[in-house]
Design a protein around this motif. Structure first.
Motif, short mmCIF file in Angstrom:
data_model
loop_
_atom_site.label_atom_id
_atom_site.label_comp_id
_atom_site.label_asym_id
_atom_site.label_seq_id
_atom_site.Cartn_x
_atom_site.Cartn_y
_atom_site.Cartn_z
N ALA A 282 0.82 -1.20 0.00
CA ALA A 282 0.00 0.00 0.00
C ALA A 282 0.86 1.25 0.00
O ALA A 282 0.56 2.23 -0.71
CB ALA A 282 -0.93 0.00 1.22
N ASN A 283 1.94 1.24 0.78
CA ASN A 283 2.79 2.43 0.84
C ASN A 283 3.51 2.67 -0.48
O ASN A 283 3.69 3.82 -0.90
CB ASN A 283 3.79 2.29 1.98
N TYR A 284 3.92 1.60 -1.14
CA TYR A 284 4.55 1.73 -2.45
C TYR A 284 3.58 2.36 -3.46
O TYR A 284 3.95 3.27 -4.21
CB TYR A 284 5.00 0.36 -2.95
N ILE A 285 2.34 1.90 -3.47
CA ILE A 285 1.35 2.43 -4.41
C ILE A 285 1.11 3.92 -4.15
O ILE A 285 1.12 4.74 -5.08
CB ILE A 285 0.04 1.63 -4.30
N LEU A 286 0.90 4.30 -2.89
CA LEU A 286 0.65 5.71 -2.57
C LEU A 286 1.86 6.58 -2.89
O LEU A 286 1.73 7.72 -3.35
CB LEU A 286 0.27 5.85 -1.10
N THR A 287 3.06 6.04 -2.65
CA THR A 287 4.28 6.80 -2.96
C THR A 287 4.41 7.04 -4.46
O THR A 287 4.73 8.15 -4.90
CB THR A 287 5.52 6.05 -2.44
N ARG A 288 4.17 6.01 -5.27
CA ARG A 288 4.26 6.17 -6.72
C ARG A 288 3.19 7.11 -7.25
O ARG A 288 3.43 7.91 -8.17
CB ARG A 288 4.14 4.80 -7.40
N MET A 289 2.00 7.04 -6.70
CA MET A 289 0.94 7.96 -7.10
C MET A 289 1.36 9.40 -6.84
O MET A 289 1.10 10.30 -7.65
CB MET A 289 -0.36 7.65 -6.35
N ALA A 290 2.03 9.61 -5.69
CA ALA A 290 2.44 10.97 -5.34
C ALA A 290 3.63 11.44 -6.16
O ALA A 290 3.68 12.59 -6.61
CB ALA A 290 2.79 11.02 -3.84
N SER A 291 4.62 10.58 -6.38
CA SER A 291 5.86 11.01 -7.02
C SER A 291 5.73 11.12 -8.53
O SER A 291 6.44 11.90 -9.16
CB SER A 291 7.00 10.06 -6.65
N GLU A 292 4.82 10.32 -9.12
CA GLU A 292 4.74 10.27 -10.59
C GLU A 292 3.38 10.68 -11.13
O GLU A 292 3.15 10.60 -12.34
CB GLU A 292 5.11 8.87 -11.06
N GLY A 293 2.49 11.09 -10.25
CA GLY A 293 1.19 11.56 -10.71
C GLY A 293 0.37 10.49 -11.40
O GLY A 293 -0.38 10.78 -12.35
N MET A 294 0.48 9.25 -10.95
CA MET A 294 -0.23 8.13 -11.57
C MET A 294 -1.53 7.84 -10.82
O MET A 294 -1.66 8.15 -9.64
CB MET A 294 0.66 6.89 -11.59
N GLU A 295 -2.48 7.22 -11.52
CA GLU A 295 -3.72 6.80 -10.89
C GLU A 295 -3.51 5.45 -10.21
O GLU A 295 -2.60 4.68 -10.54
CB GLU A 295 -4.85 6.71 -11.91
#
Length: 423
Positions: free
Chosen positions: A159-172
């Motif tokens: 979960a933390n990886y997903i939220l981090t990538r969403m924040a850093s790369e602007g992904m859905e």
């Protein structure tokens, strides 16, 4: 002391690697020769990438459970059965047990601990929460002079990886999830991780050691991250100075324990805000220590195996140590109902941009005695659906839920509103 390992998967292979690499170091630190006498798995043919004497491999757990020469049984098969039966049989046969099985502990804690006490043996489970992070031993020993006031944890790397990538790369969310599955950070069926159940099981163990109370998962409020959108994360970061994190929370206030799992907005100045990727962070506050932060890899072969072998070493050093995980007394008088918990809230809803809609939304909050701190509506052509971002002052969860239900029935509100607590 002889050790038997049940489960020769990823973590089990890490345990074998540590025994191979640091055998002499383990002997020097414990003064005892910890020998891996038997390794059991249904599959003993697949190469795990570690050196192992084929003579110690077996497919029959009885070769460990019924061997009077084996002192410590490591259970690493996971799940409820046959892991529960193996652990209970090992304890009944006078063997100490080491496990990383948080699901089993969270569901059958009382039965397992009672069996260990009745047979005068120990059960150790540092690897069940936080992988290689020594947080359970700290709660049980290093922080024992404190009354624990609160525990906040980022304890699921997926979960933390997903939220981090969403924040850093602007992904859905869906795009990051697919990428995480491709890279092996998320399971093919990721429900257990992304909907908060893995985090909840670990929270149950943390609360047992921190507060001396067992709260089963069915009595916890558990929410995951699947409803969070990219714009939620961007608004939280850019407008509110917060990161979105899936938190396990347990806090004690005048004898009343509040605990649960859900996404939070965490202010950037809070240490947990900087825990990114697959890393875990557990933030504990004691009445004398104040806040203490534990950070590290929460999963993985080597980190988790490190905690497993450390438990074996602790048993070798202290085989007669009494089994008393946690404070020994119940620190909690009652459990606070989730509807009664209070917080500031971030709420995002989608509504058709037309006159009067904001007035109807504000009226719903007012009727439930919720004070609004700020409202932001992004530009759109009249008649189109547009996101509205609302931040409230402190309010009760039950009132927020009632207001959101009323807002959802407004004709011009589209989709399902999302609400997140602000830490």
């Amino acid at each position: 002391m002889n050790v038997g390992l049940i489960g020769f998967g990823t973590i089990g292979a890490g345990v074998v690697e540590i025994f191979n690499t640091n055998h002499d170091l383990i002997r020097e630190k414990t003064g005892k020769d910890l020998k891996l006498k038997r390794v059991v798995d249904l599959d003993i043919e697949t190469d795990r990438g570690v050196d192992i004497d084929p003579e110690i491999l077996s497919t029959d757990a009885d070769d460990i459970l019924n061997d009077p020469e084996i002192d410590i049984v490591i259970e690493l098969i996971g799940g409820y059965e046959p892991a529960r039966s193996f652990i209970l049989r090992a304890l009944e046969n006078g063997k100490h047990v080491v496990t990383a099985n948080k699901a089993l502990l969270a569901r059958h804690w009382d039965e397992i601990m009672a069996t260990a006490r009745e047979n005068g043996v120990r059960i150790a489970f540092e690897a069940s929460v936080g992988g290689g992070i020594p947080v359970l031993r700290a709660l049980n020993e290093s922080l024992a002079a404190n009354r624990i006031k609160s525990i906040y944890g980022i304890i699921n790397g997926t979960a933390n990886y997903i939220l981090t990538r969403m924040a850093s790369e602007g992904m859905e969310f869906d795009d990051v999830l697919r990428e995480a599955q491709r890279l092996g950070y998320a399971e093919r069926d990721p429900t257990f991780d992304i909907e908060g159940h893995d985090t909840a099981q670990k929270l149950i163990i943390l609360a047992l050691l921190g507060f001396g109370v067992y709260v089963p998962e069915e009595d916890l409020h558990v929410e995951g991250i699947s409803k969070i959108r990219r714009d939620d994360i961007e608004y939280a970061n850019n407008e509110l100075g917060c990161s979105v994190k899936l938190l396990a929370t347990a806090s004690l206030d005048d004898g009343e324990l509040e605990m649960g799992v859900m996404p939070f907005l965490v202010p950037h100045e809070h240490l947990l805000s900087s825990v990114n990727g697959v890393f875990n962070g557990i933030y504990i506050t004691g009445d004398f220590t104040g806040p203490v932060m534990f950070y590290g890899k929460g999963a993985g072969r080597r980190a988790t195996a490190s905690a497993v072998v450390a438990d074996c070493m602790d048993i070798a050093l202290n085989p007669e140590s009494p089994l008393q995980p946690g404070p020994g007394v119940r620190m909690v008088e009652s459990i606070r109902e989730f509807r009664e918990t209070r917080s500031r809230y971030y709420i995002r809803l989608d509504a058709v941009d037309r006159p009067g809609v904001l007035h109807e939304i504000a009226g719903a909050f007012s009727r439930h005695e919720i004070s609004i701190e700020s409202v932001t509506q992004k530009g759109a052509l009249e008649g189109e659906s547009v996101p509205i971002y609302i931040v409230t002052h402190e309010a009760a969860e039950g009132d927020i839920q009632s207001a959101i239900r009323e807002i959802s029935e407004i004709r011009w509100v589209t989709g399902e509103p999302v609400r997140l607590k602000i830490l």
